[in-house]
Design an enzyme around this catalytic site. Structure first.
Site, short mmCIF file in Angstrom:
data_model
loop_
_atom_site.label_atom_id
_atom_site.label_comp_id
_atom_site.label_asym_id
_atom_site.label_seq_id
_atom_site.Cartn_x
_atom_site.Cartn_y
_atom_site.Cartn_z
N TYR A 92 0.83 -1.20 0.00
CA TYR A 92 0.00 0.00 0.00
C TYR A 92 0.87 1.26 0.00
CZ TYR A 92 -4.09 2.85 1.37
OH TYR A 92 -5.12 3.75 1.42
N SER A 185 1.41 -7.72 2.26
CA SER A 185 0.43 -6.73 2.69
C SER A 185 -0.60 -6.49 1.58
CB SER A 185 1.15 -5.45 3.12
OG SER A 185 0.27 -4.57 3.78
N ASP A 271 0.89 -8.68 14.37
CA ASP A 271 0.56 -7.74 13.30
C ASP A 271 -0.68 -6.93 13.68
OD1 ASP A 271 0.04 -6.39 10.92
OD2 ASP A 271 0.44 -8.14 9.66
N HIS A 308 3.79 -6.68 11.41
CA HIS A 308 3.49 -6.63 9.97
C HIS A 308 4.73 -6.93 9.12
CE1 HIS A 308 0.80 -5.78 6.73
NE2 HIS A 308 1.53 -4.79 6.25
#
Length: 329
Positions: A92, A185, A271, A308
């Site tokens: 992202y 992700s 995460d 993450h």
């Protein structure tokens, strides 16, 4: 907020019922058929990098609505035979960056296509692809066009990703029968979407996937990108039903259920960006609705003390070994 306190044995059994729109398959079938009506490759030109052992090309292909999408295509220099390909989708807020930034896969002997994220350049890495389609929604990519699935940013981005697979298969020096999709992700969520929409992939590599079990995720995580959707709804309170309907068309669990290729997952149990339960939801239902008599082979690697970032370099080493073994098998 997170679900880090959930025990691993509970995560391994977590298999929520994710709402599937009745027209889900028709929605995506029509979307992809429209994109496929155009020739996929627009331009391919050599890109000077100063790297002696790798060759790179600046690729432009036709994505959603024929929009021009940019990508870097890199493969080992001086290797004439067709190579298995890895198509990578970025996280992202990232563009494709510079061509020498992501070289693990071509250095390992694969042809590598790194797709640019339309309209997302500038937060972490630069890109060269615009998203020219405007629609009501919030100011962040996760909320662009979120009031209607036909307007949603991820309809366009996922279509681009499917077209990226078509593009790499059309490039010289690629073994079109051995194409793998890869992402972390947001890239992991997009890779799962492609796995559910393209039924002849060689393998799927997914880490900390976004867009999975989305209805649950927006209640669990305040971090972006899920937090951006929650912040949009905090202002546009009357839009909740429309937003939830739109999100149901891009849920990674629904795509994962339709996937047929062998899959390799990685998740950090701490995460807070993409809560672990949401990735397990996709993993636990992977291939369940593929229509095949045997479920596709899948493998999960868990990192109890990581967030993450998941397993980082250790996980990449595991991906390299698993993919080599999978393609050899």
């Amino acid at each position: 907020m997170s679900d880090a306190a959930v025990r691993l044995d509970e995560l391994e059994r977590y298999s929520p019922t994710v709402t599937e729109p009745e027209d889900f398959d028709r929605f995506w079938g029509d979307t992809l058929a429209s994109a496929a009506a155009r020739p996929v490759l627009v331009d391919v030109r050599p890109e000077p990098t100063g790297l002696r052992v790798l060759d790179t090309w600046d690729v432009t292909f036709a994505g959603f609505d024929g929009d021009e999408v940019r990508a870097w295509f890199t493969r080992p220099a001086g290797v004439p035979e067709p190579l298995p390909a890895v198509v990578e989708f970025a996280g992202y807020g990232r563009g494709r960056g510079l061509p020498h930034e992501r070289l693990v896969w071509p250095a390992a002997g694969y042809a590598h296509l790194l797709m640019d994220n339309r309209g997302q350049s500038g937060l972490y890495a630069a890109g060269d692809t615009a998203d020219p389609h405007g629609a009501p929604g919030g100011p962040w990519p996760a909320t662009w066009g979120i009031l209607d699935p036909y307007d949603y940013h991820y309809r366009r981005l996922i279509t681009d990703a499917v077209r990226a697979v078509e593009a790499v298969r059309a490039l010289p020096g690629v073994d079109a029968n051995r194409v793998t999709v890869l992402g972390n992700s947001q890239g992991g969520g997009v890779a799962l979407a492609v796995a559910g929409l393209v039924d002849d992939l060689a393998a799927v590599l997914v880490t900390a996937p976004f867009l999975c079990d989305v209805q649950h995720a927006i209640a669990l995580s305040d971090a972006s990108p899920y937090g951006e959707i929650a912040r949009y709804l905090a202002v546009h309170r009357e839009a909740e039903d429309a937003v939830r309907r739109t999100l149901s068309y891009v849920d990674g669990v629904t795509f994962a259920r339709r996937a047929t290729a062998p899959a390799h997952f990685g998740i950090g149990l701490r995460d807070t960006v993409c809560p672990p339960s949401t990735g397990f939801a996709a993993y636990n239902q992977y291939g369940a609705a593929s229509g095949r008599p045997d479920a596709p082979r899948r493998e999960m690697h868990v990192y109890p003390f990581n967030g993450h970032e998941s397993g980082e370099a250790l996980h990449v080493r595991r991906q390299l070994r698993w993919l080599a073994a999978t393609l050899a098998g």
